[in-house]
Design a protein around this motif. Structure first.
Motif, PDB file in Angstrom:
ATOM      1  N   VAL A 118      -1.353   2.446  -3.326  1.00  0.00           N
ATOM      2  CA  VAL A 118       0.084   2.220  -3.388  1.00  0.00           C
ATOM      3  C   VAL A 118       0.379   0.815  -2.860  1.00  0.00           C
ATOM      4  N   PHE A 119       1.349   0.147  -3.485  1.00  0.00           N
ATOM      5  CA  PHE A 119       1.747  -1.198  -3.081  1.00  0.00           C
ATOM      6  C   PHE A 119       2.992  -1.114  -2.210  1.00  0.00           C
ATOM      7  N   CYS A 120       2.968  -1.762  -1.049  1.00  0.00           N
ATOM      8  CA  CYS A 120       4.151  -1.825  -0.185  1.00  0.00           C
ATOM      9  C   CYS A 120       4.847  -3.159  -0.424  1.00  0.00           C
ATOM     10  N   SER A 121       6.105  -3.114  -0.863  1.00  0.00           N
ATOM     11  CA  SER A 121       6.800  -4.356  -1.205  1.00  0.00           C
ATOM     12  C   SER A 121       7.693  -4.881  -0.077  1.00  0.00           C
ATOM     13  N   ASN A 122       7.673  -4.211   1.058  1.00  0.00           N
ATOM     14  CA  ASN A 122       8.503  -4.624   2.188  1.00  0.00           C
ATOM     15  C   ASN A 122       8.011  -5.966   2.745  1.00  0.00           C
ATOM     16  N   SER A 123       8.877  -6.997   2.682  1.00  0.00           N
ATOM     17  CA  SER A 123       8.427  -8.323   3.098  1.00  0.00           C
ATOM     18  C   SER A 123       8.221  -8.412   4.607  1.00  0.00           C
ATOM     19  N   ALA A 124       8.767  -7.462   5.351  1.00  0.00           N
ATOM     20  CA  ALA A 124       8.605  -7.470   6.803  1.00  0.00           C
ATOM     21  C   ALA A 124       7.334  -6.740   7.244  1.00  0.00           C
ATOM     22  N   CYS A 125       6.606  -6.191   6.291  1.00  0.00           N
ATOM     23  CA  CYS A 125       5.417  -5.375   6.613  1.00  0.00           C
ATOM     24  C   CYS A 125       4.174  -6.107   6.128  1.00  0.00           C
ATOM     25  N   SER A 126       3.100  -6.086   6.921  1.00  0.00           N
ATOM     26  CA  SER A 126       1.916  -6.854   6.529  1.00  0.00           C
ATOM     27  C   SER A 126       0.979  -6.073   5.613  1.00  0.00           C
ATOM     28  N   THR A 127       1.234  -4.785   5.440  1.00  0.00           N
ATOM     29  CA  THR A 127       0.382  -3.995   4.549  1.00  0.00           C
ATOM     30  C   THR A 127       0.725  -4.275   3.090  1.00  0.00           C
ATOM     31  N   VAL A 128      -0.301  -4.601   2.308  1.00  0.00           N
ATOM     32  CA  VAL A 128      -0.089  -4.825   0.870  1.00  0.00           C
ATOM     33  C   VAL A 128      -0.377  -3.539   0.103  1.00  0.00           C
ATOM     34  N   TYR A 129      -1.561  -2.996   0.311  1.00  0.00           N
ATOM     35  CA  TYR A 129      -1.928  -1.730  -0.341  1.00  0.00           C
ATOM     36  C   TYR A 129      -2.310  -0.712   0.716  1.00  0.00           C
ATOM     37  N   PHE A 130      -2.011   0.546   0.435  1.00  0.00           N
ATOM     38  CA  PHE A 130      -2.550   1.632   1.258  1.00  0.00           C
ATOM     39  C   PHE A 130      -2.963   2.754   0.329  1.00  0.00           C
ATOM     40  N   SER A 131      -3.885   3.572   0.806  1.00  0.00           N
ATOM     41  CA  SER A 131      -4.320   4.677  -0.035  1.00  0.00           C
ATOM     42  C   SER A 131      -3.354   5.839   0.143  1.00  0.00           C
ATOM     43  N   GLY A 132      -3.208   6.626  -0.909  1.00  0.00           N
ATOM     44  CA  GLY A 132      -2.254   7.734  -0.905  1.00  0.00           C
ATOM     45  C   GLY A 132      -2.500   8.707   0.234  1.00  0.00           C
ATOM     46  N   ASN A 133      -3.743   8.834   0.657  1.00  0.00           N
ATOM     47  CA  ASN A 133      -4.042   9.756   1.762  1.00  0.00           C
ATOM     48  C   ASN A 133      -4.013   9.053   3.119  1.00  0.00           C
ATOM     49  N   HIS A 134      -3.539   7.793   3.133  1.00  0.00           N
ATOM     50  CA  HIS A 134      -3.387   7.003   4.360  1.00  0.00           C
ATOM     51  C   HIS A 134      -4.693   6.732   5.091  1.00  0.00           C
ATOM     52  N   SER A 135      -5.831   6.851   4.410  1.00  0.00           N
ATOM     53  CA  SER A 135      -7.097   6.579   5.091  1.00  0.00           C
ATOM     54  C   SER A 135      -7.423   5.085   5.125  1.00  0.00           C
ATOM     55  N   GLN A 136      -6.757   4.303   4.276  1.00  0.00           N
ATOM     56  CA  GLN A 136      -7.072   2.877   4.183  1.00  0.00           C
ATOM     57  C   GLN A 136      -5.816   2.068   3.993  1.00  0.00           C
ATOM     58  N   SER A 137      -5.844   0.819   4.504  1.00  0.00           N
ATOM     59  CA  SER A 137      -4.799  -0.107   4.090  1.00  0.00           C
ATOM     60  C   SER A 137      -5.369  -1.516   4.050  1.00  0.00           C
ATOM     61  N   PHE A 138      -4.752  -2.350   3.216  1.00  0.00           N
ATOM     62  CA  PHE A 138      -5.205  -3.718   3.020  1.00  0.00           C
ATOM     63  C   PHE A 138      -4.045  -4.673   3.239  1.00  0.00           C
ATOM     64  N   ALA A 139      -4.341  -5.819   3.870  1.00  0.00           N
ATOM     65  CA  ALA A 139      -3.317  -6.824   4.139  1.00  0.00           C
ATOM     66  C   ALA A 139      -3.505  -8.007   3.182  1.00  0.00           C
ATOM     67  N   GLU A 140      -2.586  -8.961   3.259  1.00  0.00           N
ATOM     68  CA  GLU A 140      -2.647 -10.112   2.341  1.00  0.00           C
ATOM     69  C   GLU A 140      -3.990 -10.832   2.425  1.00  0.00           C
ATOM     70  N   ASP A 141      -4.537 -10.885   3.646  1.00  0.00           N
ATOM     71  CA  ASP A 141      -5.836 -11.506   3.879  1.00  0.00           C
ATOM     72  C   ASP A 141      -6.967 -10.902   3.068  1.00  0.00           C
ATOM     73  N   ASP A 142      -6.795  -9.661   2.660  1.00  0.00           N
ATOM     74  CA  ASP A 142      -7.830  -8.973   1.892  1.00  0.00           C
ATOM     75  C   ASP A 142      -7.762  -9.304   0.407  1.00  0.00           C
ATOM     76  N   LEU A 143      -6.726 -10.058   0.015  1.00  0.00           N
ATOM     77  CA  LEU A 143      -6.572 -10.401  -1.400  1.00  0.00           C
ATOM     78  C   LEU A 143      -6.984 -11.843  -1.663  1.00  0.00           C
ATOM     79  N   LYS A 144      -7.365 -12.095  -2.912  1.00  0.00           N
ATOM     80  CA  LYS A 144      -7.767 -13.444  -3.316  1.00  0.00           C
ATOM     81  C   LYS A 144      -6.569 -14.352  -3.529  1.00  0.00           C
ATOM     82  N   VAL A 145      -5.398 -13.758  -3.653  1.00  0.00           N
ATOM     83  CA  VAL A 145      -4.196 -14.545  -3.949  1.00  0.00           C
ATOM     84  C   VAL A 145      -3.121 -14.263  -2.894  1.00  0.00           C
TER      85      VAL A 145
END
Ligand SMILES: [Zn+2]
Length: 151
Positions: free
Chosen positions: A51-78
């Motif tokens: 799932v993509f989090c579009s909240n500009s105040a939040c550092s999480t970009v993607y998280f898994s539906g079961n909340h076991s993982q999340s990725f921040a902007e640093d984890d992306l190539k762009v």
């Protein structure tokens, strides 16, 4: 892939971001596979929904539906438009319209939105592999251009 022709994703579960509680939009696995750096890609579990989090105040970009993982902007190539306010960040990733390029185009009375729409109509966009939100950028472009015109 008609990434830009339908903006409604009915039946897609909306899940809340574990960091900020905002409801995010499901993205296809291909979006993560295209845009995550190797170190992050090596940890994804393809059976999960992401799932993509579009909240500009939040550092999480993607998280898994079961909340076991999340990725921040640093984890992306762009850089991620919603998370990164700098002028060099693309609003339209497919055709590389950064905030700066859009601003310059509007100042010189060009019609960047029309150019982007023409490419979309011609089937040239690939938002699911270029844009971190995994969906068409036109809503973001329109909002950005409207804000420029007001200011
Ligand atoms: Zn969030």
């Amino acid at each position: 892939m008609d990434c830009c022709t339908s903006s409604n994703h009915e039946g897609v579960a909306k899940k809340e971001c574990p960091s900020c509680g905002t409801r995010g939009k499901n993205v296809q696995l291909i979006t993560l596979k295209s845009l995550l750096k190797a170190s992050a890609l090596e940890t994804i579990e393809p059976d999960n929904s992401y799932v993509f989090c579009s909240n500009s105040a939040c550092s999480t970009v993607y998280f898994s539906g079961n909340h076991s993982q999340s990725f921040a902007e640093d984890d992306l190539k762009v850089p991620v438009y919603q998370k990164n306010p700098s002028m060099g960040v693309p609003v339209c990733y497919c055709f590389n319209w950064t905030r700066e390029r859009l601003s310059q185009a509007i100042e010189t009375d060009q019609q960047p939105t029309d150019q982007i729409k023409a490419h979309v109509r011609a089937g040239r966009c690939g938002c699911e592999v270029n844009n971190p939100q995994g969906a068409c950028c036109l809503g973001n472009v329109n909002a950005f251009v409207r804000a420029l015109e007001k200011g």
